[in-house]
Write an enzyme that holds these catalytic residues in place. Structure first.
Site, PDB file in Angstrom:
ATOM      1  N   CYS A 262      -6.255   1.693   5.728  1.00 27.93           N
ATOM      2  CA  CYS A 262      -6.907   0.519   6.263  1.00 27.93           C
ATOM      3  C   CYS A 262      -6.293   0.268   7.469  1.00 27.93           C
ATOM      4  O   CYS A 262      -5.531   0.909   7.951  1.00 27.93           O
ATOM      5  CB  CYS A 262      -6.840  -0.625   5.223  1.00 27.93           C
ATOM      6  SG  CYS A 262      -4.983  -1.133   5.039  1.00 27.93           S
TER       7      CYS A 262
ATOM      8  N   GLU B 217       0.694   3.810   1.724  1.00 29.89           N
ATOM      9  CA  GLU B 217       1.404   4.274   3.081  1.00 29.89           C
ATOM     10  C   GLU B 217       2.516   3.745   3.603  1.00 29.89           C
ATOM     11  O   GLU B 217       3.672   4.097   4.134  1.00 29.89           O
ATOM     12  CB  GLU B 217       0.186   4.012   4.302  1.00 29.89           C
ATOM     13  CG  GLU B 217      -0.880   4.798   4.058  1.00 29.89           C
ATOM     14  CD  GLU B 217      -2.117   4.184   3.235  1.00 29.89           C
ATOM     15  OE1 GLU B 217      -1.767   3.444   2.204  1.00 29.89           O
ATOM     16  OE2 GLU B 217      -3.177   4.163   3.737  1.00 29.89           O
TER      17      GLU B 217
ATOM     18  N   HIS C 288       0.897  -1.175   0.026  1.00 27.14           N
ATOM     19  CA  HIS C 288       0.031   0.045   0.016  1.00 27.14           C
ATOM     20  C   HIS C 288       0.898   1.138   0.198  1.00 27.14           C
ATOM     21  O   HIS C 288       2.139   1.248   0.712  1.00 27.14           O
ATOM     22  CB  HIS C 288      -0.926  -0.026   1.331  1.00 27.14           C
ATOM     23  CG  HIS C 288      -2.014  -0.959   1.206  1.00 27.14           C
ATOM     24  ND1 HIS C 288      -3.286  -0.880   1.874  1.00 27.14           N
ATOM     25  CD2 HIS C 288      -2.255  -1.917   0.386  1.00 27.14           C
ATOM     26  CE1 HIS C 288      -3.825  -1.868   1.668  1.00 27.14           C
ATOM     27  NE2 HIS C 288      -3.596  -2.413   0.803  1.00 27.14           N
TER      28      HIS C 288
ATOM     29  N   CYS D 117      -2.586  -0.216   7.536  1.00 28.36           N
ATOM     30  CA  CYS D 117      -1.722   0.926   7.401  1.00 28.36           C
ATOM     31  C   CYS D 117      -1.764   1.852   8.626  1.00 28.36           C
ATOM     32  O   CYS D 117      -0.765   2.502   9.168  1.00 28.36           O
ATOM     33  CB  CYS D 117      -2.032   1.715   5.848  1.00 28.36           C
ATOM     34  SG  CYS D 117      -1.645   0.866   4.876  1.00 28.36           S
TER      35      CYS D 117
END
Lengths: 170, 170
Positions: free
Chosen positions: A86, A58, A56, A89
């Protein structure tokens, strides 16, 4: 430059990352980590390119920031991300001791900074993370909507072509 | 080989990873991802070596498994880890669609698979993750206890040396 303008400045940097994700055919989410008024880490969603569910925006931005600052402890840094983090993260934000999360669009499906879960501000943690939401939210959402609309359009076309091939073949 | 023996077999592989972490001076946590009765990904905690808060054993094992299987979707795979996953890693389990988490020692501080949080079995998720706990828990805990005892011993000695230096200097 007031606080909101500052947030928008860094969110524009996160948006540039989201645009790169879009160009690469990924769900367009981008992130930057900011410390001392500088971007110290950038990342955009690369789940499909790397075939890795942990890639992801992040996570990649946090890893990049840690490489820049030579420390895993980012307690003087803020994360800017175009979509609400999410659970994974949000957990990474806690592990890296980030000071603040600033996000654009909310995620009513799996958002973990207030929408569905509120991971980073759970009172059971020993530290506190500031959360700011809705920064350039419209532009952040537009990118996501464009991506999913295009995906639906392509899926529809593929189904149509499938049908015409099978009717021609049958 | 019954189910418990199978779990212990893979947990011993995770323990080998934890021992590597210990040798490297890291908090000794190890993980493996198992699919089709084979280890497809391994990892041990490398937060200090990489100076990266996201470099937990589970994240590295999931990334490794995705590389092996050429897919981010690990829905036929199980994660074995010596310590109960934190929020970040529990979130990664969800994102990677892992079928099952099997862990050794519980984590009463930040455990996110039942102890403090129960991330992977929250009814708000659309999918289900099996959780099995306590597999070779004693050996998993021993490694962690040995690490923290040694850390305390070294800290104590450093403080003692500091005091004797400053009293000699003063």
């Amino acid at each position: 430059m007031n606080r909101l303008q500052q947030h928008e400045r860094w969110m524009r940097e996160a948006l540039r990352e989201a645009e790169r994700a879009l160009q690469e055919g990924e769900v367009p989410v981008g992130a930057v980590v900011v410390a001392n008024n500088h971007v110290v880490g950038r990342g955009h969603n690369r789940v499909e390119a790397l075939q890795d569910a942990t890639a992801h925006a992040e996570i990649l931005a946090i890893t990049a920031a840690s490489n820049t600052l030579f420390t895993w402890r980012l307690d003087q840094a803020d994360l800017y991300v175009t979509l609400e983090p999410c659970i994974m993260c949000a957990g990474a934000v806690l592990n890296a001791r980030l000071r603040r999360v600033v996000y654009g669009a909310s995620d009513p499906q799996v958002g973990a900074c207030g929408s569905v879960f509120n991971i980073v501000q759970d009172p059971r943690h020993r530290w506190h993370v500031d959360v700011v939401s809705g920064i350039l939210a419209e532009r952040c959402s537009e990118l996501l909507n464009a991506f999913f609309q295009e995906k639906r359009r392509l899926r529809k076309r593929a189904t149509k072509e499938d049908r015409s091939t099978s009717s021609a073949g049958g």
